[in-house]
Design an enzyme around this catalytic site. Structure first.
Site, mmCIF file in Angstrom:
data_model
loop_
_atom_site.group_PDB
_atom_site.id
_atom_site.type_symbol
_atom_site.label_atom_id
_atom_site.label_comp_id
_atom_site.label_asym_id
_atom_site.label_seq_id
_atom_site.Cartn_x
_atom_site.Cartn_y
_atom_site.Cartn_z
ATOM 1 N N LYS A 229 2.692 -12.728 10.707
ATOM 2 C CA LYS A 229 1.306 -12.299 10.471
ATOM 3 C C LYS A 229 0.394 -12.558 11.661
ATOM 4 O O LYS A 229 0.721 -13.310 12.567
ATOM 5 C CB LYS A 229 0.778 -12.950 9.196
ATOM 6 N N ARG A 263 8.493 -15.851 1.702
ATOM 7 C CA ARG A 263 8.667 -14.397 1.853
ATOM 8 C C ARG A 263 8.733 -14.090 3.347
ATOM 9 O O ARG A 263 7.733 -14.221 4.037
ATOM 10 C CB ARG A 263 7.487 -13.681 1.191
HETATM 11 N N1 HH2 Z 1 2.332 -10.126 2.459
HETATM 12 C C1 HH2 Z 1 2.509 -8.802 2.651
HETATM 13 C C2 HH2 Z 1 2.903 -7.979 1.583
HETATM 14 N N2 HH2 Z 1 3.163 -8.492 0.367
HETATM 15 N N3 HH2 Z 1 3.309 -10.365 -1.067
HETATM 16 C C3 HH2 Z 1 3.159 -11.680 -1.273
HETATM 17 N N4 HH2 Z 1 3.432 -12.206 -2.477
HETATM 18 N N5 HH2 Z 1 2.756 -12.530 -0.270
HETATM 19 C C4 HH2 Z 1 2.459 -12.065 0.980
HETATM 20 O O1 HH2 Z 1 2.049 -12.871 1.839
HETATM 21 C C5 HH2 Z 1 2.596 -10.661 1.231
HETATM 22 C C6 HH2 Z 1 3.030 -9.826 0.164
HETATM 23 C C7 HH2 Z 1 2.255 -8.211 3.999
HETATM 24 O O2 HH2 Z 1 3.420 -8.219 4.776
HETATM 25 P P1 HH2 Z 1 4.391 -6.962 4.999
HETATM 26 O O3 HH2 Z 1 4.939 -6.513 3.683
HETATM 27 O O4 HH2 Z 1 5.399 -7.291 6.007
HETATM 28 O O5 HH2 Z 1 3.468 -5.850 5.627
HETATM 29 P P2 HH2 Z 1 2.871 -4.506 5.067
HETATM 30 O O6 HH2 Z 1 1.924 -4.852 3.958
HETATM 31 O O7 HH2 Z 1 2.185 -3.877 6.248
HETATM 32 O O8 HH2 Z 1 4.005 -3.662 4.537
#
Ligand code: HH2
Length: 298
Positions: A229, A263
């Site tokens: 992040k 995660r």
């Molecule tokens: N962070 C993201 C998405 N979903 N869910 C939970 N429970 N906790 C988190 O910190 C979290 C989440 C964002 O990360 P990522 O899925 O890699 O990115 P994007 O939203 O751009 O797909």
């Protein structure tokens, strides 16, 4: 916690239990064209399915599949588009030996995903977008993750000031969890997540990590997502894909603070770090150090 003792805890998803006697890993699989760190890598269902099996081999206990990016500034997509991305991937993962959580806030998508074999819903709006997700989890027995976010992905970074970020996030999670329990969910079904990067400043994210024990004191399984992040980018000045070491360090800090489910995108690296940390922790003898007890130096 890394060396937690006391009564056995677990997170329940349908007929499965994830033991929480040490941190478990939720491997991230984004089947999106635009996720902030792996957007476009797994839009082809074949490559997504192959990555899912790698994530299992690398040591994840859960596979978290997302079909809509929630990066800062992102617009929401329709349930139809989200499901069109998920369906072929879920359909190809019926034999996966670990449970699948689906990163969605939409009731229609969550219902279909559970029908297609998912075992948990990861709701980054903590029931604000669709309170009906709690009743769905209660009815089916699916796991439910309630993550804190301020506003929506489009607006969340506009104001990242809080009175006390840990106190405010904790209060919101307690209220969301109470709503889920009132809808009929069992306490062991409902995990909470402080939502690093979702309407928080760099300092706010660090404060949440440093005081994660206050979130863990809620008594629910704690998920946390620090992986790649931007607060790590602010500290390290490197691109998302080059934030692996920083992500692992954040995971170890979170595990020490009581995180139960980490995660992450980089499953193997996180698993290896946890293994070493646990091996060292197992050697620790309570009480004064042996060198001191034996009258040795320092
Ligand atoms: N962070 C993201 C998405 N979903 N869910 C939970 N429970 N906790 C988190 O910190 C979290 C989440 C964002 O990360 P990522 O899925 O890699 O990115 P994007 O939203 O751009 O797909």
């Amino acid at each position: 916690m890394l060396s937690a003792t006391g009564p056995a805890r677990s997170w329940r998803l349908l007929d499965r239990e994830i033991p929480l006697d040490g941190p478990a890993i939720a491997g991230v699989l984004n089947v999106t064209p635009d996720s902030f760190s792996d957007g476009g890598c797994f839009v082809d269902p074949g490559s997504a399915i192959a990555r899912a099996w790698e994530i299992v081999e690398e040591g994840a206990a859960v596979l978290d599949i997302g079909a809509e990016s929630t990066r800062p500034g992102a617009d929401s997509i329709s349930p139809r588009e989200e499901w069109a991305r998920l369906e072929p991937v879920l359909g190809g993962l019926r034999d996966l030996p670990i449970p699948i959580s689906v990163d969605t806030s939409k009731l229609a998508v969550a219902e279909r995903a559970l029908d297609a074999g998912a075992a948990a819903i990861n709701d980054v709006t903590a029931l604000r977008r669709d309170p009906g997700l709690a009743a769905l989890a209660a009815r089916t027995g699916a796991g439910l993750v309630l993550m804190h976010m301020r506003g929506t992905p489009r607006t969340m970074q506009r104001d990242t000031r809080y009175g006390d970020v840990v106190y405010d996030v904790r209060a919101a999670l307690v209220a969301a969890r109470r709503a889920a329990l009132e809808a009929g969910c069992a306490p062991r079904q409902v995990a909470v997540d402080p939502g690093l990067g979702f309407g928080k400043s760099v300092e706010g994210n660090l404060e949440l990590l440093a005081r994660l024990d206050e979130i863990a004191a809620i008594g629910a399984p704690v998920w946390i997502g620090a992986s790649r992040k931007s607060f790590l980018g602010a500290l390290l000045d490197v691109r998302p894909r080059d934030r692996v070491a920083g992500s692992v360090a954040a995971c170890l800090a979170a595990a020490r603070g009581g995180a139960d489910v980490l995660r992450v995108h980089d499953v193997r690296e996180t698993r290896e770090a946890l293994t070493v940390e646990a091996a060292v922790a197992a050697r620790k003898v309570p009480g004064p150090s042996r060198a001191r007890a034996a009258g040795g130096q320092g």
